[in-house]
Design an enzyme around this catalytic site. Sequence first.
Site, PDB file in Angstrom:
ATOM      1  N   ARG A 102       0.849  -1.350   0.103  1.00  0.00           N
ATOM      2  CA  ARG A 102       0.051  -0.112  -0.274  1.00  0.00           C
ATOM      3  C   ARG A 102       0.683   1.622  -0.041  1.00  0.00           C
ATOM      4  O   ARG A 102       1.277   1.522   0.930  1.00  0.00           O
ATOM      5  CB  ARG A 102      -0.609  -0.074   1.001  1.00  0.00           C
ATOM      6  CG  ARG A 102      -1.618   1.016   1.463  1.00  0.00           C
ATOM      7  CD  ARG A 102      -2.989   1.269   2.297  1.00  0.00           C
ATOM      8  NE  ARG A 102      -3.700   0.524   2.185  1.00  0.00           N
ATOM      9  CZ  ARG A 102      -5.176   1.152   2.341  1.00  0.00           C
ATOM     10  NH1 ARG A 102      -5.285   1.350   3.570  1.00  0.00           N
ATOM     11  NH2 ARG A 102      -6.184  -0.041   2.214  1.00  0.00           N
ATOM     12  N   HIS A 129      -7.355   1.312  -6.364  1.00  0.00           N
ATOM     13  CA  HIS A 129      -7.542  -0.047  -5.280  1.00  0.00           C
ATOM     14  C   HIS A 129      -8.007  -1.146  -6.118  1.00  0.00           C
ATOM     15  O   HIS A 129      -9.475  -1.401  -5.367  1.00  0.00           O
ATOM     16  CB  HIS A 129      -8.592   1.108  -4.472  1.00  0.00           C
ATOM     17  CG  HIS A 129      -8.367   0.883  -3.213  1.00  0.00           C
ATOM     18  ND1 HIS A 129      -7.535  -1.109  -2.157  1.00  0.00           N
ATOM     19  CD2 HIS A 129      -9.130   0.944  -1.491  1.00  0.00           C
ATOM     20  CE1 HIS A 129      -7.739  -1.074  -1.198  1.00  0.00           C
ATOM     21  NE2 HIS A 129      -8.741   0.088  -0.553  1.00  0.00           N
ATOM     22  N   GLN A 132     -10.501  -3.961  -3.473  1.00  0.00           N
ATOM     23  CA  GLN A 132     -11.672  -3.307  -2.986  1.00  0.00           C
ATOM     24  C   GLN A 132     -12.706  -3.470  -3.934  1.00  0.00           C
ATOM     25  O   GLN A 132     -14.165  -3.683  -3.824  1.00  0.00           O
ATOM     26  CB  GLN A 132     -11.618  -1.578  -2.514  1.00  0.00           C
ATOM     27  CG  GLN A 132     -12.941  -0.695  -1.601  1.00  0.00           C
ATOM     28  CD  GLN A 132     -12.913  -1.768  -1.092  1.00  0.00           C
ATOM     29  OE1 GLN A 132     -12.307  -1.604   0.415  1.00  0.00           O
ATOM     30  NE2 GLN A 132     -14.454  -2.266   0.042  1.00  0.00           N
ATOM     31  N   ASP A 217     -17.471   7.669  -1.896  1.00  0.00           N
ATOM     32  CA  ASP A 217     -15.869   7.193  -0.566  1.00  0.00           C
ATOM     33  C   ASP A 217     -15.895   8.938  -0.854  1.00  0.00           C
ATOM     34  O   ASP A 217     -16.022  10.006  -0.733  1.00  0.00           O
ATOM     35  CB  ASP A 217     -14.533   7.611  -1.866  1.00  0.00           C
ATOM     36  CG  ASP A 217     -13.885   7.142  -1.229  1.00  0.00           C
ATOM     37  OD1 ASP A 217     -12.778   6.646  -0.501  1.00  0.00           O
ATOM     38  OD2 ASP A 217     -12.545   6.685  -2.056  1.00  0.00           O
ATOM     39  N   CYS A 257     -16.024   1.528   0.223  1.00  0.00           N
ATOM     40  CA  CYS A 257     -14.880   1.406   1.029  1.00  0.00           C
ATOM     41  C   CYS A 257     -14.913   1.620   2.262  1.00  0.00           C
ATOM     42  O   CYS A 257     -13.692   0.356   3.103  1.00  0.00           O
ATOM     43  CB  CYS A 257     -13.980   1.142   0.071  1.00  0.00           C
ATOM     44  SG  CYS A 257     -13.395   3.548  -0.089  1.00  0.00           S
ATOM     45  N   ARG A 285     -14.036  -8.393   1.908  1.00  0.00           N
ATOM     46  CA  ARG A 285     -12.559  -8.011   1.867  1.00  0.00           C
ATOM     47  C   ARG A 285     -11.338  -9.407   1.713  1.00  0.00           C
ATOM     48  O   ARG A 285     -10.692  -9.617   0.821  1.00  0.00           O
ATOM     49  CB  ARG A 285     -12.361  -6.772   2.944  1.00  0.00           C
ATOM     50  CG  ARG A 285     -12.313  -5.579   1.970  1.00  0.00           C
ATOM     51  CD  ARG A 285     -11.810  -5.352   0.663  1.00  0.00           C
ATOM     52  NE  ARG A 285     -10.705  -4.750   1.019  1.00  0.00           N
ATOM     53  CZ  ARG A 285      -9.726  -4.273   1.111  1.00  0.00           C
ATOM     54  NH1 ARG A 285      -9.948  -2.611   1.873  1.00  0.00           N
ATOM     55  NH2 ARG A 285      -8.428  -4.007   1.039  1.00  0.00           N
TER      56      ARG A 285
HETATM   57  N1  NVA Z   1      -9.632   6.910  -1.684  1.00  0.00           N
HETATM   58  C1  NVA Z   1      -9.162   6.386  -0.801  1.00  0.00           C
HETATM   59  C2  NVA Z   1      -9.428   5.240  -0.202  1.00  0.00           C
HETATM   60  C3  NVA Z   1      -9.409   4.575   1.174  1.00  0.00           C
HETATM   61  C4  NVA Z   1      -9.697   2.512   1.241  1.00  0.00           C
HETATM   62  C5  NVA Z   1      -8.121   7.270  -0.372  1.00  0.00           C
HETATM   63  O1  NVA Z   1      -7.339   6.568  -0.604  1.00  0.00           O
HETATM   64  O2  NVA Z   1      -7.595   6.774   1.298  1.00  0.00           O
HETATM   65  N1   CP Z   2     -11.335   0.149   2.777  1.00  0.00           N
HETATM   66  C1   CP Z   2      -9.737  -0.035   2.759  1.00  0.00           C
HETATM   67  O1   CP Z   2      -9.125  -0.146   1.962  1.00  0.00           O
HETATM   68  O2   CP Z   2      -9.987   0.107   3.986  1.00  0.00           O
HETATM   69  P1   CP Z   2      -8.585   0.525   5.075  1.00  0.00           P
HETATM   70  O3   CP Z   2      -7.874   1.877   4.827  1.00  0.00           O
HETATM   71  O4   CP Z   2      -8.892   0.085   6.228  1.00  0.00           O
HETATM   72  O5   CP Z   2      -7.653  -1.107   4.558  1.00  0.00           O
END
Ligand code: NVA
Ligand code: CP
Length: 299
Positions: A102, A129, A132, A217, A257, A285
């Site tokens: 990540r 992502h 997800q 989101d 998500c 997930r």
């Molecule tokens: N768009 C959000 C998704 C988090 C799971 C982010 O990148 O923070």
């Molecule tokens: N939806 C998702 O990826 O959640 P986290 O940021 O908690 O991993």
Amino acid sequence: MQPRHFISLLDLSSAELHTLIQRAIQLKTHRDPNYQPFKGKVLAMIFEKSSTRTRISFESGMAQFGGSALFLSPRDTQLGRGEPLEDSAKVISSMVDCIMLRTNDHETVTTFAKHSRVPVINGLTDLLHPCQLLADMQTYFELRGDIVGKTVTWVGDGNNMCHSYINAARQFDFKLNIACPVDYRPLQNIVDAAGHRVAFFNTPEQAAQQADLVVTDVWASMGQEDEQKKREFVFKDFQVNAKTMAAAKSDALFMHCLPAHRGEEVTAEVIDGPQSVIFPEAENRLHAQKALLEFLICR
Ligand code: NVA
Ligand code: CP
């Protein structure tokens, strides 16, 4: 043999993705404690950003099927002290069976994958992502059946989740109606590649007409915390609320998500209401990624 990676939904064929979703649905009710396909296998997880769902689902998924997972933060590894990504990828992939990353920059994951001898999974970048989307598709298939030909509405930022929804529209063949501020549209090359499947609308209500699924989101993603105030202003008309859901089909589902900001991108009434499936979506997930790990490391 070159390892298969899962950096984008486009790394698997549409048929492979459909099979994976069916496998995830099967695994959800799988209760055989002797089924240990990941026995002796190790997943390394590199997190440049925070996570609840991604970390726990990957770690539990490995453990439940007999394997183990390592949580690696750049702060505590040499990655944070400037060890070249290429060297890190060669070293880490010589010791584990799969690596999930990540990261902020998408290129970090693609560069890492180029030098990895084991499968690399994208656990979220600023661009995409895909994990997800496996869970979201599983949830839709479980509750409503095939998503082919359905209408999905995306409200809000043209961000990593939106990009992955566009890729999902291609792979699962659904229509994606997007309502977002003009300066926050998804990247044009990703939109163009999806062709006629993607359309833009000025308001959430227009985009939600006859929708089967409504998704949103956060207005400010991880790394954009400084823009929170500005974004609250720009995105104020791009909220999923009762009016949006009223424009959609009466049996439309709502997904997010998570984590969510109630009162910003979605009202509490909708996210905690009867059409919301956010908790099965989050649980999926675990199941979807078990299916993904099986696909990648038990070949
Ligand atoms: N768009 C959000 C998704 C988090 C799971 C982010 O990148 O923070
Ligand atoms: N939806 C998702 O990826 O959640 P986290 O940021 O908690 O991993």
